[in-house]
Motif scaffolding. Structure first.
Motif, PDB file in Angstrom:
ATOM      1  N   ALA A 135      62.598 -64.182 -26.506  1.00  0.00           N
ATOM      2  CA  ALA A 135      62.190 -63.251 -25.456  1.00  0.00           C
ATOM      3  C   ALA A 135      62.752 -63.670 -24.098  1.00  0.00           C
ATOM      4  O   ALA A 135      62.380 -63.122 -23.067  1.00  0.00           O
ATOM      5  CB  ALA A 135      60.676 -63.169 -25.386  1.00  0.00           C
ATOM      6  N   THR A 136      63.651 -64.672 -24.107  1.00  0.00           N
ATOM      7  CA  THR A 136      64.320 -65.101 -22.880  1.00  0.00           C
ATOM      8  C   THR A 136      65.814 -65.210 -23.149  1.00  0.00           C
ATOM      9  O   THR A 136      66.248 -65.318 -24.304  1.00  0.00           O
ATOM     10  CB  THR A 136      63.818 -66.475 -22.397  1.00  0.00           C
ATOM     11  N   ASP A 137      66.598 -65.206 -22.075  1.00  0.00           N
ATOM     12  CA  ASP A 137      68.018 -65.491 -22.241  1.00  0.00           C
ATOM     13  C   ASP A 137      68.230 -67.000 -22.218  1.00  0.00           C
ATOM     14  O   ASP A 137      67.257 -67.776 -22.155  1.00  0.00           O
ATOM     15  CB  ASP A 137      68.855 -64.782 -21.176  1.00  0.00           C
ATOM     16  N   SER A 138      69.465 -67.445 -22.268  1.00  0.00           N
ATOM     17  CA  SER A 138      69.747 -68.883 -22.343  1.00  0.00           C
ATOM     18  C   SER A 138      69.331 -69.631 -21.087  1.00  0.00           C
ATOM     19  O   SER A 138      69.192 -70.860 -21.104  1.00  0.00           O
ATOM     20  CB  SER A 138      71.240 -69.115 -22.618  1.00  0.00           C
ATOM     21  N   HIS A 139      69.115 -68.895 -19.987  1.00  0.00           N
ATOM     22  CA  HIS A 139      68.696 -69.518 -18.725  1.00  0.00           C
ATOM     23  C   HIS A 139      67.184 -69.458 -18.521  1.00  0.00           C
ATOM     24  O   HIS A 139      66.687 -69.848 -17.469  1.00  0.00           O
ATOM     25  CB  HIS A 139      69.407 -68.847 -17.546  1.00  0.00           C
ATOM     26  N   TYR A 157      47.054 -67.339 -24.031  1.00  0.00           N
ATOM     27  CA  TYR A 157      47.188 -67.136 -22.591  1.00  0.00           C
ATOM     28  C   TYR A 157      48.516 -67.656 -22.051  1.00  0.00           C
ATOM     29  O   TYR A 157      49.082 -68.622 -22.566  1.00  0.00           O
ATOM     30  CB  TYR A 157      46.048 -67.843 -21.849  1.00  0.00           C
ATOM     31  N   ARG A 158      48.969 -67.018 -20.983  1.00  0.00           N
ATOM     32  CA  ARG A 158      50.127 -67.522 -20.238  1.00  0.00           C
ATOM     33  C   ARG A 158      49.783 -68.855 -19.574  1.00  0.00           C
ATOM     34  O   ARG A 158      48.621 -69.217 -19.452  1.00  0.00           O
ATOM     35  CB  ARG A 158      50.527 -66.510 -19.153  1.00  0.00           C
ATOM     36  N   LYS A 204      55.750 -65.595 -25.573  1.00  0.00           N
ATOM     37  CA  LYS A 204      57.105 -66.026 -25.918  1.00  0.00           C
ATOM     38  C   LYS A 204      58.055 -65.919 -24.724  1.00  0.00           C
ATOM     39  O   LYS A 204      59.004 -66.701 -24.592  1.00  0.00           O
ATOM     40  CB  LYS A 204      57.621 -65.181 -27.086  1.00  0.00           C
ATOM     41  N   SER A 205      57.807 -64.950 -23.831  1.00  0.00           N
ATOM     42  CA  SER A 205      58.705 -64.731 -22.692  1.00  0.00           C
ATOM     43  C   SER A 205      58.681 -65.889 -21.696  1.00  0.00           C
ATOM     44  O   SER A 205      59.531 -65.940 -20.799  1.00  0.00           O
ATOM     45  CB  SER A 205      58.335 -63.436 -21.972  1.00  0.00           C
ATOM     46  N   GLU A 206      57.730 -66.805 -21.828  1.00  0.00           N
ATOM     47  CA  GLU A 206      57.660 -67.964 -20.932  1.00  0.00           C
ATOM     48  C   GLU A 206      58.276 -69.216 -21.570  1.00  0.00           C
ATOM     49  O   GLU A 206      58.319 -70.267 -20.939  1.00  0.00           O
ATOM     50  CB  GLU A 206      56.207 -68.277 -20.575  1.00  0.00           C
ATOM     51  N   THR A 260      61.984 -68.746 -30.486  1.00  0.00           N
ATOM     52  CA  THR A 260      62.035 -67.513 -31.279  1.00  0.00           C
ATOM     53  C   THR A 260      60.717 -67.262 -32.001  1.00  0.00           C
ATOM     54  O   THR A 260      60.547 -66.221 -32.615  1.00  0.00           O
ATOM     55  CB  THR A 260      63.175 -67.590 -32.312  1.00  0.00           C
ATOM     56  N   GLU A 261      59.817 -68.227 -31.950  1.00  0.00           N
ATOM     57  CA  GLU A 261      58.496 -68.078 -32.562  1.00  0.00           C
ATOM     58  C   GLU A 261      57.437 -68.608 -31.598  1.00  0.00           C
ATOM     59  O   GLU A 261      57.656 -69.625 -30.942  1.00  0.00           O
ATOM     60  CB  GLU A 261      58.384 -68.866 -33.880  1.00  0.00           C
TER      61      GLU A 261
END
Length: 527
Positions: free
Chosen positions: A52-56, A196-197, A283-285, A290-291
């Motif tokens: 859910a993120t790019d390589s950065h 939670y985030r 996942k975006s944090e 990937t999991e």
């Protein structure tokens, strides 16, 4: 690039433009298109095997703040009350020996000299030994089953303590109590990190860790109420405390088997869209992940243990726990030395107000930490009232001043539980590393508990200069460590910002990138 939300187009009518029916139909179509796009992106981000993120480390999808708020409130309602109540009785069942001491525990078992300290410390031997294994087991079995099973175990053991007759049997039962309680604090912290985030986690951890403070207040009130009974079955005096509180714990454990949901995917009270949102926002944090719940990995677990922030916070939690556990076990004794002419029930009740004040500051400090997205700063600030409190204990024997000092100490002592575990959780990526990192932090914290059990010794009473001096030293050292950690993290992030992320990741497989965890070049320390 992150996708926009439907809200970006939702404000068009407010611009004061006069739109035709065709314009309105087009606007509605555009809004619907954006909503579907966002929904589709969230669905993709939540799928297994997708990052859910790019390589950065930049999120590939953005989320509707209103939808997140609704989801967060729902999770709060279903998750927090269950873990808070079972942790309340976890701490009561551990600390009620302090209340039993005032009700004749030592006299009935003929304890002399350091025997009471020995009974306290044996609990921490098993507690420390099984801390990390328990949290690994929690991940492997699943917290939805593991935590209620532990609660049932220490509830039964608490009832057993009502029947001990010798110091040997008391030590044996306390050892087993430590075995079952070892996984509770780190297990609940790890469990909540599934929901939670990073910034949200701090305050939510405080909502159950506040129970450690309230356990002192509620435990004192409950013990006082129990001691007004003539007998419970064939049990009298302090034995009634363990029997009744243990039975309550067993009942709560049985309820928890039905109320604790293991993870978002298995939550019957979430819709499919809410499940996907819950997974994808976590996942975006996590850069490169990937999991959300990866398979147990020894390599990642080792990364979690040997994380610099984990090690620094483990030491802070150790130092803070010297005070927390010292209060739990010895506050009734300290109050008795301040008010030696008061009755047992009166002294029990005098232990309640400092814990209530402590509970208030746990919630206040961690709420501010959540809103400001700062943890290390509040760890440092929390040490100062502890320093002030123990300075008063060392400087005067005035009973009113010393009792006031207990309020100062309680206002800062309990804050490290949520802050340390949230900070550790925020500075690892994978679930395996997180379970090991939290387990390590709590293990070191309980070494502090072991030290605390020998901090207030019989020869040092009634003023306990050694114990008070030790706590003054540990709280002062907390300030030094947190300040040092802040400067180190800032310097490390500056050096990381100069690294060529794409070049360092070039040629690495997705699995190899995941295994980097906090060593990923795009990772940044968050304090």
């Amino acid at each position: 690039m992150p996708l926009g939300t439907a809200q970006d187009l939702g404000h068009l009518p407010q611009l004061g433009l006069k739109m035709s029916r065709v314009d309105r139909q087009k606007e509605n179509t555009d809004v619907s298109y954006v909503e579907n796009s966002v929904r589709g992106a969230v669905h993709e981000a939540s799928e297994h095997g997708r990052a859910a993120t790019d390589s950065h480390g930049r999120p590939l999808v953005s989320f509707d703040a209103a939808a997140e708020a609704r989801l967060r409130r729902k999770i709060d309602l279903y998750i927090v009350p269950s873990v808070a109540v079972i942790y309340l009785f976890c701490f009561i069942d551990r600390a009620n020996i302090g209340n039993a001491r005032l009700a004749g525990f030592e006299q009935d078992l003929n304890l002399k000299g350091y025997d009471y300290n020995q009974v306290l410390s044996i609990f921490y031997i098993s507690y420390i030994l099984f801390e990390i294994p328990a949290n690994i087991a929690c991940k492997y079995i699943g917290p939805g089953w593991f935590l209620p099973a532990l609660t049932l175990g220490f509830g039964i053991i608490t009832v057993c303590f009502a029947y001990v007759e010798t110091i040997e049997s008391a030590c044996g039962v306390r050892f087993l109590l430590g075995f079952f309680e070892a996984g509770m604090l780190p297990g609940i912290a790890y469990y909540m990190s599934r929901w939670y985030r990073r910034n949200e986690l701090t305050f939510r951890l405080s909502l159950y860790i506040v129970m450690a403070s309230l356990a002192g207040a509620f435990g004192g009130l409950l013990a006082s109420a129990i001691l007004t009974l003539d007998k419970f079955g064939n049990l009298r005096r302090w034995r009634m405390i363990f029997a009744i509180e243990g039975i309550i714990t067993i009942i709560l454990a049985l309820v928890a088997f039905f109320t604790l949901t293991d993870r978002p995917e298995t939550a019957r009270w979430l819709t499919q869209e809410e499940k996907e949102l819950a997974i994808s926002r976590i996942k975006s944090e996590r850069v490169g992940a990937t999991e959300v719940l990866d398979k147990l990995s020894i390599q990642k677990a080792i990364r979690g243990v040997w994380n610099p922030v984990t090690l620094a916070n483990s030491m802070v939690f150790l130092l803070g726990n010297v005070t927390v556990q010292g209060l739990a076990f010895f506050l009734p004794t300290i109050v008795r030395t301040i008010y030696p002419k008061n009755s047992i029930v009166s002294n029990q009740l005098h232990t309640v107000p400092p814990y209530i004040v402590g509970g208030f500051f746990i919630l206040l400090v961690n709420f501010l930490s959540w809103k400001m997205a700062r943890r290390n700063l509040f760890l440092m600030i929390s040490a100062f009232p502890i320093i002030a409190g123990y300075t008063i204990f060392l400087a005067t024997t005035n009973s009113k001043a010393r009792y006031a000092a207990t309020f100062l100490i309680a206002s800062g002592a309990f804050n490290s539980g949520a802050l340390c575990n949230a900070q550790v959780s925020a500075n690892v990526i994978s679930d395996s590393a997180r379970s090991a990192a939290i387990g390590t932090t709590v293990m070191f914290g309980n070494i502090g508990g072991l030290i605390a059990s020998w901090s207030f010794l019989p020869f040092d009473g009634p003023n306990y200069h050694t114990g008070n001096g030790l706590n003054l030293a540990t709280s002062s050292l907390m300030v030094i460590i947190t300040v040092t950690l802040a400067f180190w993290a800032k310097g490390s992030n500056t050096r990381r910002s100069k690294r060529d992320v794409d070049a360092e990741l070039s040629g690495l497989s997705p699995l190899a990138i995941e295994n980097l965890d906090w060593k990923h070049p795009a990772f940044r320390w968050r304090l």
